[in-house]
Design a protein around this motif. Structure first.
Motif, PDB file in Angstrom:
ATOM      1  N   ALA A 382       0.673  -1.548  -0.090  1.00  0.00           N
ATOM      2  CA  ALA A 382       0.076   0.380  -0.055  1.00  0.00           C
ATOM      3  C   ALA A 382       0.139   1.618  -0.422  1.00  0.00           C
ATOM      4  O   ALA A 382       0.752   2.622  -0.820  1.00  0.00           O
ATOM      5  N   SER A 383       2.303   0.977   1.114  1.00  0.00           N
ATOM      6  CA  SER A 383       3.006   2.218   0.696  1.00  0.00           C
ATOM      7  C   SER A 383       3.338   2.968  -0.525  1.00  0.00           C
ATOM      8  O   SER A 383       3.972   3.507  -1.188  1.00  0.00           O
ATOM      9  N   ARG A 384       4.043   1.981  -1.562  1.00  0.00           N
ATOM     10  CA  ARG A 384       4.246   2.097  -2.774  1.00  0.00           C
ATOM     11  C   ARG A 384       3.370   2.058  -3.701  1.00  0.00           C
ATOM     12  O   ARG A 384       3.193   3.296  -4.478  1.00  0.00           O
ATOM     13  N   VAL A 385       2.030   1.691  -3.257  1.00  0.00           N
ATOM     14  CA  VAL A 385       1.072   3.199  -4.459  1.00  0.00           C
ATOM     15  C   VAL A 385       0.564   3.830  -3.314  1.00  0.00           C
ATOM     16  O   VAL A 385       0.680   4.606  -4.799  1.00  0.00           O
ATOM     17  N   THR A 386       0.628   4.345  -2.567  1.00  0.00           N
ATOM     18  CA  THR A 386       0.085   5.966  -2.555  1.00  0.00           C
ATOM     19  C   THR A 386       1.650   6.389  -3.330  1.00  0.00           C
ATOM     20  O   THR A 386       1.625   7.721  -3.187  1.00  0.00           O
ATOM     21  N   PHE A 387       2.935   6.565  -3.245  1.00  0.00           N
ATOM     22  CA  PHE A 387       4.376   7.152  -2.858  1.00  0.00           C
ATOM     23  C   PHE A 387       3.984   6.902  -4.982  1.00  0.00           C
ATOM     24  O   PHE A 387       4.083   7.877  -5.128  1.00  0.00           O
TER      25      PHE A 387
END
Length: 579
Positions: A382-387
């Protein structure tokens, strides 16, 4: 090869060791820089993976320390079959009973969705995932809006994954405490507190360097596989029904019982059968993770799609075996629904029907550990998607969420804004079990919507435009894509339906999925037409403008994003051999 070298287009991309120029149009890809005669100049030696991501319009900002094995490790850990099956008793067994038939039927269609997604991932190996693909496959007149909606749908899928997993894990922890201490009462506040603690630990881990995360998730996958096997053995070999029920029932259910249905909704069995697919859809929803780790993966155009296919096929088969084990051992589905011990977790209640106290404790503890690793992998993805979406300017304050911290070379800000939003979503548990269940349904609908959007475009508008990557379905691309789209179209309204109707339907039994998913999507739509349409045009390249050279017939307009520069076809006959 020296840093000043270039590569002839008739050579394989994987043969190159280092280059200093990337001629985008010679890579035979569709990207935000393609068909513009662009040459990208770099001041250092780069490999084929960096050449590809540059051609897609992005700088290489992460270290590529994930391999096919380790990216599959993350994906399989996100899949988390053991904790997923445990978490989804409410949405499968407590809907149509113990039969494994819903699992195998649903997995066939889920696999078709994953295969279509893998084909898209091979063609567009960037962490932005499906929205990037939509931006390149959609009609020009509406590509920005469709990309915008796909981004928000995919982000909702990712942002609900970790809190739903950790909520389930916390419920199992407290259920285990209550099982061993009859005086202990499981309350919503306690579940929220334990879930918060797990979230914080996951936030710290997800902020670590990529090399550590790759190793951690490899360990997590090994643990998940080993524990899955151990619990499977406990269910079958540790089955003690004869002693627990003093020989009143056989050790295993008969075929007629194990494959039977017990409709526990107010709808006809056919509708209930489809509603039970939520358990399968949510359990199998982690297969998209390799797509979002493509920029941290070596040879991403091959590794990411292969990991997607491996995850869905291996996960589907193992999950089916697990469903069979449950169907032949479960004693009383009605008792599990009533939860007489007040454990608050159906899977643990199921274990108490078939195993000794020692084995119940062991199986639950192993499931909790697996859940921990699964939740951490969900937060990482999820953090990579938000980034990635912040890099394209999707969110308010995107300039902060797209920062890659130099010390760890990971998007720490993205990790922690996700954690904060997770905590807000978890407040739904104070509205009741059905309300918190909406984050499971939302994950299914949001994921399906975003996974299938490029597939729909690929088999319709962009049928003659789509350029497949090295992993593709060939002549089966359109038939498989059509099955995927049809299945998703059918399941979206089904997943929004409450399990009761008529006089039995009240505020507590209402399915909140429509509000939790379509509410934010409506707000995102309004935001787009009121404001975002003035500046959002889809994925934006972050390659430095001074590093780009345009062919003679390409006209550049100052002040516009790279993706909006006008162009016409260029003749490369006088250009040097290029990549």
């Amino acid at each position: 090869m020296s840093s000043s070298g270039v590569l002839s287009p008739n050579r394989s991309l994987r043969q190159v060791k280092s280059i200093s120029q990337v001629h985008v149009d010679d890579l035979n890809i569709t990207s935000i820089l393609s068909n513009r005669g662009i040459t990208i100049h770099v001041d250092h030696e780069i490999d084929a993976d960096e050449a590809m991501v540059l051609a897609m319009g992005y700088k290489q900002e992460f270290k590529r320390e994930f391999s096919l094995l380790t990216v599959f490790a993350v994906s399989f850990s996100v899949l988390g079959l053991l904790p997923s099956i445990a978490a989804c008793f409410d949405y499968q067994q407590l809907v149509v009973g113990i039969s494994p038939v819903p699992w195998i039927v649903a997995v066939i269609f889920v696999t078709s969705v994953s295969m279509s997604l893998a084909e898209v991932a091979s063609a567009f190996p960037v962490s932005s995932g499906t929205p990037y693909a939509v931006s390149q496959l959609a009609p020009p007149s509406c590509k920005a809006f469709l990309t915008w909606l796909t981004c928000w749908a995919n982000w909702l899928c990712q942002i609900t994954a970790a809190p739903s997993v950790n909520y389930s894990g916390a419920s199992m922890i407290l259920a285990l405490v209550a099982y061993n201490n009859p005086n202990f009462t499981v309350t919503t506040g306690k579940v929220y507190g334990v879930t918060t603690g797990i979230n914080i630990v996951h936030g710290i881990i997800s902020s670590m360097p990529t090399k550590f995360l790759a190793r951690f998730n490899t360990v997590g996958t090994s643990v998940n596989i080993i524990f899955l096997v151990v619990v499977f053995v406990i269910i079958l070999a540790g089955n003690d029904r004869l002693n627990i029920y003093n020989g009143e029932i056989p050790k295993f259910n008969s075929n007629s019982v194990a494959w039977s249905f017990d409709n526990m909704t107010d709808y006809p069995l056919g509708i209930s059968f489809l509603m039970s697919f939520l358990g399968v859809i949510w359990s199998m929803s982690g297969y998209d993770s390799p797509f979002h780790l493509a920029e941290e993966c070596s040879n991403a155009a091959l590794a990411a799609p292969k990991a997607i296919i491996l995850t869905s096929s291996v996960g589907g088969f193992i999950g089916f075996l697990f469903m069979i084990a449950i169907s032949y051992t479960l004693v009383d589905i009605q008792q599990i629904a009533e939860d007489p011990q007040g454990l608050g977790q159906p899977f643990v209640t199921y274990l108490t029907q078939i195993a000794s106290k020692k084995l119940v404790n062991a199986a639950t503890a192993l499931t909790i550990v697996s859940s921990f690793f699964m939740g951490c992998s969900c937060m990482l993805a999820a953090s990579r998607v938000t980034f990635a979406y912040s890099r394209d300017g999707l969110f308010p304050l995107s300039k902060y969420w797209k920062i890659v911290t130099p010390l760890t070379q990971t998007p720490i800000n993205a990790v922690w804004i996700n954690l904060f939003i997770s905590q807000l979503l978890l407040l739904l548990m104070f509205a009741g079990d059905v309300a918190i269940g909406a984050i499971f349904s939302v994950g299914g609908i949001a994921g399906f919507t975003s996974f299938t959007a490029p597939t729909l475009l690929k088999i319709t508008y962009a049928r003659d435009k789509f350029k497949p990557g090295p992993v593709n379905l060939g002549r089966w691309s359109t038939p498989v894509g059509a099955v995927s789209v049809a299945f998703v179209t059918l399941m979206i309204p089904i997943l929004c339906m409450p399990y009761v109707k008529g006089k039995n339907l009240n505020n507590e039994e209402m399915n909140w999925t429509a509000l939790v998913f379509f509410g934010p999507m409506l707000l995102a739509t309004i935001y787009y037409f009121v404001a975002a349409n003035k500046w959002y045009s889809g994925p934006k390249s972050n390659v430095n403008e001074e590093d780009l050279a345009y062919g003679d017939s390409y006209q550049e307009y100052e002040g516009l994003p790279i993706g909006e520069k006008t162009s016409s076809k260029i003749d490369h006959k006088d250009a040097p051999d290029s990549l």
